[in-house]
Design an enzyme around this catalytic site. Structure first.
Site, short mmCIF file in Angstrom:
data_model
loop_
_atom_site.label_atom_id
_atom_site.label_comp_id
_atom_site.label_asym_id
_atom_site.label_seq_id
_atom_site.Cartn_x
_atom_site.Cartn_y
_atom_site.Cartn_z
N LYS A 133 0.82 -1.21 0.00
CA LYS A 133 0.00 0.00 0.00
C LYS A 133 0.86 1.27 0.00
O LYS A 133 0.43 2.31 -0.43
CB LYS A 133 -0.86 0.06 1.27
CG LYS A 133 -1.88 -1.02 1.40
CD LYS A 133 -2.44 -1.08 2.81
CE LYS A 133 -1.42 -1.63 3.80
NZ LYS A 133 -1.10 -3.05 3.61
N VAL A 160 -5.25 -3.18 -2.21
CA VAL A 160 -6.54 -3.08 -1.53
C VAL A 160 -7.39 -4.27 -1.96
O VAL A 160 -7.52 -4.56 -3.14
CB VAL A 160 -7.27 -1.75 -1.88
CG1 VAL A 160 -8.62 -1.68 -1.18
CG2 VAL A 160 -6.42 -0.55 -1.50
N GLY A 214 -1.63 -15.83 9.57
CA GLY A 214 -0.78 -15.00 8.73
C GLY A 214 -1.52 -13.87 8.04
O GLY A 214 -1.03 -13.29 7.08
N GLU A 217 -1.28 -8.03 10.07
CA GLU A 217 0.00 -7.42 9.73
C GLU A 217 1.08 -7.93 10.69
O GLU A 217 0.79 -8.33 11.83
CB GLU A 217 -0.09 -5.88 9.85
CG GLU A 217 -0.97 -5.22 8.81
CD GLU A 217 -0.28 -5.09 7.44
OE1 GLU A 217 0.96 -4.98 7.41
OE2 GLU A 217 -0.98 -5.11 6.43
N ASP A 228 -3.75 0.34 8.80
CA ASP A 228 -3.94 -0.33 7.52
C ASP A 228 -5.19 0.22 6.82
O ASP A 228 -5.15 0.52 5.61
CB ASP A 228 -4.07 -1.84 7.73
CG ASP A 228 -4.34 -2.59 6.44
OD1 ASP A 228 -3.38 -2.77 5.67
OD2 ASP A 228 -5.50 -2.96 6.19
N LYS A 232 -5.16 2.25 3.25
CA LYS A 232 -5.99 1.88 2.09
C LYS A 232 -6.93 3.03 1.71
O LYS A 232 -7.15 3.28 0.52
CB LYS A 232 -6.76 0.60 2.41
CG LYS A 232 -5.83 -0.62 2.40
CD LYS A 232 -6.49 -1.87 2.96
CE LYS A 232 -5.54 -3.06 2.82
NZ LYS A 232 -5.94 -4.21 3.65
N GLY A 329 -6.82 -13.94 1.11
CA GLY A 329 -5.66 -14.70 1.54
C GLY A 329 -4.52 -14.57 0.57
O GLY A 329 -4.53 -13.73 -0.34
#
Lengths: 350, 350
Positions: A133, A160, A214, A217, A228, A232, A329
């Protein structure tokens, strides 16, 4: 039949996303409109590996890749790879056949080292695709202008909603449409936490699940404090609303202080609390926010639960148009990079 | 700077959608990547008007357009216009600069006269854009192959969900993704009727409102008996699932027999009854349906109410991806035609 362009790939920051991209390229070999070779990779832990004739990609797909030729470069690995590889690929860069794939770990407060990597790559005549980003959140207009001058692509579809086509929806699929506002649930970790808290799960437990998968962040405060979602929002505002902002300009409230009791009262009243990123242009003024919002039950964002993301754009010719990601994912993020590579190859094939 | 291609437009079936397209082209003149002239128009009531040097589009934007040079052609007006115009525009056709815009009233049981118009246009070297479901519902593969042979475009973005980009989402914005199933609420009239019935409004009253707004099909049984939802399902199956079906092959149940009491019971239980079009491929087998379905409250289609439409695609690389239209109507449909014209001009500009 147009011959398939051949791309020379440099993966800066080879981690989980980069490795999944390599395996996805392999799985998709029968339907790619381009051929490719892996010219170089680097990461903080692996160091740098470069071979203008092409590395063996199979060596680099695994979680414990072996064989970095120059280990120990640390955070300077990206610069080291680009400094070595771009001059050596000068002719391929001039032909527009080199792509730098930027997937380093991001310093969310500055957008580095990704921004520096993007500048270096574009100035040398390489295209850039990134899942980060940072570049578009902190320096979209500068980097887009730099790409324009160089005649190269600067693409970040994965930044995004993973690989779900947010940016190409507007630029390719809705030509000539003007966007005046956006509104979305685009931070998966916070969406999951708030959904879990509705069922009485403590925030820390839900966050730990996201870390185990996972999805959170590396530094979970980036999710929980709304950084985050704000980054975005800055990307979306810079691209769709022609704003000139950074994440620091976004009015930001995280979910850290969400009271479990208050959240359950909201849910019991038929509403849903979600971390919403939104922005709108009103003449010369642009306002951009990321904050928890209590959404009415019939709000289309209220059904965005668990790992889902959604983004609604207010447009002139089409009214409000939404795009929804029901599964997120690693594969989705890697696919976004693959789709950006496909865009570059389509352009080269013309 | 690439010069803007100039397009010669023939509007076959100039009605509300065609007139809105002409005004939208006018409103958008500062951001179109092409120039255009209106070479000809026709409709059952207006007859035929053709001038290779270009008609005055302003004469044809109004609801009571005047000046058809050859009135009284009736349902043969489309064939009459194409028979006169395409030979006269032979050179422009050969250059790929003629577009036939097909917006006739459809015989939903056969897809005519739209299919015949598409064949005639493509065979003469004109591109075709259409808001009609008929051609892609009854003859997608034949017409796509015909367009491919002619080196011309056959585009129908407006046929499903007005101008919201359903087809370009997949073909342009999600390159290389494979769709294995779709599921959507894509008939606005039935969506509106079922939403109104949840509030106790009788079906006939809600249908009358949709007719007054010009949203219901000219023959409302096409909506209420599920023919429109089935035709859209056939288009989606032919395009996304490589099916070779017509609307007659779709397992179809309309909403005519929906019992108001049963619907309110479903709503009271937190569910929503919606007319759902869905299809899936399982190996060599494709099944396609249009029928009322009781949707759980957390189903993303359950929040699709009133005039909204939504479509979810099951994909390999991205999981389930949705696109949502929150506002529908004449401008959206006309924009879909304009977006298809833009795609043709982008291709010509390369």
């Amino acid at each position: 039949v147009t011959p398939r362009p051949s791309l020379h790939l440099l993966v800066v920051g080879l981690g989980r996303v980069g490795r999944r991209l390599l395996s996805l390229l392999d799985e998709s070999h029968d339907r790619l409109p381009f051929t490719w070779s892996l010219a170089g990779v680097c990461s903080r832990s692996l160091g740098v590996a470069f071979d203008p004739a092409g590395l063996d990609a199979a060596d680099w797909r695994g979680a414990t890749a072996m064989g970095a030729t120059r280990a120990g470069a640390g955070t300077a690995a990206g610069a080291a790879l680009l400094d070595e590889a771009l001059p050596a690929l000068r002719r391929e860069c001039a032909a527009g056949h080199v792509v730098v794939i930027e997937t380093t770990v991001l310093d969310a407060a500055r957008g580095e080292p990704a921004i520096a990597h993007v500048r270096t790559a574009l100035d040398a005549g390489a295209h850039v695709v990134t899942a980060n980003k940072g570049p578009a959140a902190f320096a979209f207009h500068e980097l887009a202008a730099r790409a324009e001058r160089a005649g190269r692509a600067f693409l970040f579809e994965s930044a995004v909603m993973d690989g779900v086509p947010v940016f190409s929806l507007a630029t390719e699929a809705m030509p000539g449409v003007r966007v005046s506002a956006f509104r979305g649930v685009v931070n998966t970790t916070c969406g999951y936490i708030l959904t879990a808290m509705e069922r009485g799960v403590p925030m820390a437990t839900a966050l730990a699940e996201m870390q185990a998968q996972g999805i959170a962040e590396a530094d979970p405060t980036l999710d929980v404090d709304g950084w985050d979602a704000a980054a975005k929002a800055a990307v979306l505002a810079n691209v769709f609303l022609d704003a000139r902002i950074t994440p620091l300009d976004v009015s930001r409230t995280g979910i850290r202080d969400v009271d479990p009791e208050a959240l359950r009262r909201v849910a019991a009243a038929g509403q849903r609390l979600r971390l919403v990123s939104w922005g709108r242009r009103d003449g010369a003024r642009v306002e951009v926010h990321a904050a928890p919002v209590a959404l009415a039950a019939d709000d289309p964002l209220a059904v965005v639960s668990g790992l889902e993301n959604a983004l609604y754009l207010a447009t002139d010719h089409l009214g409000e148009v939404g795009i929804v990601q029901r599964d997120g994912g690693l594969t989705q993020t890697a696919y976004g990079l693959l789709a950006d590579l496909t865009r570059i190859s389509r352009h080269l094939a013309r």
